[in-house]
Design an enzyme around this catalytic site. Structure first.
Site, PDB file in Angstrom:
ATOM      1  N   HIS A 176      45.396  32.607  45.894  1.00 36.93           N
ATOM      2  CA  HIS A 176      44.473  32.010  44.709  1.00 36.93           C
ATOM      3  C   HIS A 176      43.697  33.143  43.988  1.00 36.93           C
ATOM      4  CE1 HIS A 176      44.301  27.795  46.135  1.00 36.93           C
ATOM      5  NE2 HIS A 176      44.929  28.270  47.136  1.00 36.93           N
ATOM      6  N   GLU A 190      39.797  34.425  57.278  1.00 39.01           N
ATOM      7  CA  GLU A 190      40.441  33.266  56.789  1.00 39.01           C
ATOM      8  C   GLU A 190      40.219  33.071  55.530  1.00 39.01           C
ATOM      9  OE1 GLU A 190      36.506  31.860  58.986  1.00 39.01           O
ATOM     10  OE2 GLU A 190      38.256  33.472  59.246  1.00 39.01           O
ATOM     11  N   ASP A 211      43.887  30.405  38.672  1.00 34.95           N
ATOM     12  CA  ASP A 211      43.695  29.148  38.741  1.00 34.95           C
ATOM     13  C   ASP A 211      43.036  28.218  37.799  1.00 34.95           C
ATOM     14  OD1 ASP A 211      44.831  29.448  41.175  1.00 34.95           O
ATOM     15  OD2 ASP A 211      43.329  28.849  42.431  1.00 34.95           O
ATOM     16  N   GLU A 265      36.073  31.843  43.573  1.00 31.82           N
ATOM     17  CA  GLU A 265      36.431  32.106  44.904  1.00 31.82           C
ATOM     18  C   GLU A 265      35.524  32.504  45.601  1.00 31.82           C
ATOM     19  OE1 GLU A 265      39.470  31.432  45.919  1.00 31.82           O
ATOM     20  OE2 GLU A 265      40.493  31.389  44.025  1.00 31.82           O
ATOM     21  N   ASP A 313      37.016  28.291  37.696  1.00 29.88           N
ATOM     22  CA  ASP A 313      37.151  28.126  39.002  1.00 29.88           C
ATOM     23  C   ASP A 313      36.508  29.157  39.694  1.00 29.88           C
ATOM     24  OD1 ASP A 313      38.700  26.983  41.253  1.00 29.88           O
ATOM     25  OD2 ASP A 313      39.658  29.052  41.193  1.00 29.88           O
TER      26      ASP A 313
END
Length: 233
Positions: A150, A52, A155, A9, A7
């Site tokens: 997250h 965000e 994850d 980010e 995963d």
């Protein structure tokens, strides 16, 4: 078969808009069992982190300021990935960022035919049902109570358990170490699914028809034309 569940980010939603990968977490699976080997790294994206995006993963500019550039970790990452099949949730998103980072350091892209998308698997197996990682963890009873934000490695750990369920269930193997030593010690004993219970002996029960029942049956047959029950064949 060696597989890498991973995963990422990022700073945003699209590398085409200049967004960068800031974290990657990978977990190794060999022969459908988790080996315990992982690869995890943070990268300085060289651009400010949008608020965000930071709300999603909690990785801000101050935290990433002293992290290495992707170019410094690419060799270690590619060595860990090797030629394994890659498994990701919404794999197109992660692969766009990974391949964009590889392109920026002059490395060839990873072909999508090496990649398994667990979103596509979930939608095929459970059409019409939610296919997010949270929804699948809930469906399969995967504990995610420790997941506040997250995180790539966290994850990936959750996804590894979901992937095992999507491909046959926990009986495939969730051990974090190679169990070949146990196998070498001797043949496995098949567990008894039903415990052995000593039950009292019962005498056989008679089920012969009484004379009244036999007479009633004969009277019933008399009303049937050529009943098969009286055939001498």
């Amino acid at each position: 078969m060696r597989e890498i569940i991973f995963d990422t980010e990022t700073t945003g939603l699209s590398p085409d808009e200049g967004h960068r990968m800031v974290e990657i977490g990978c977990i190794e699976m060999v022969g459908r069992s988790l080996t315990g080997r992982t690869f995890h790294a943070y990268f300085n994206p060289e651009i400010p982190m949008p608020p965000e995006a930071e709300k999603v993963h909690g990785l801000g500019d101050a935290f990433l300021a002293d992290k290495p550039l992707f170019a410094a970790g690419v060799d270690d990452l590619l060595e860990f990935l090797g030629e394994a099949t890659l498994v990701a949730h919404n794999a197109g998103f992660d692969m766009r960022f990974l391949n964009a980072e590889l392109a920026m350091v002059g490395r060839p892209a990873i072909a999508m035919n090496r990649v398994i998308d667990t979103v596509a698997m979930a939608r095929a197996k459970f059409p019409g049902s939610p296919a997010s990682l949270d929804a699948l963890c809930k469906r399969f009873g995967v504990d995610r109570s420790h997941r506040v934000l997250h995180g790539a490695l966290l994850d990936a750990e959750l996804l590894a358990q979901v992937y095992i369920e999507l491909t046959g269930g926990r009986q495939i193997g969730l051990g974090l170490a190679d169990d070949s030593a146990d196998a070498a010690s001797g043949p496995a004993t098949r567990p008894r699914l039903i415990p052995s219970v000593q039950r009292p002996h019962r005498l056989p029960r008679p089920f012969a028809a009484s004379q009244e029942e036999l007479a009633a049956h004969a009277a019933f047959l008399d009303r049937i034309k050529q009943p098969l029950w009286r055939s001498t064949r």
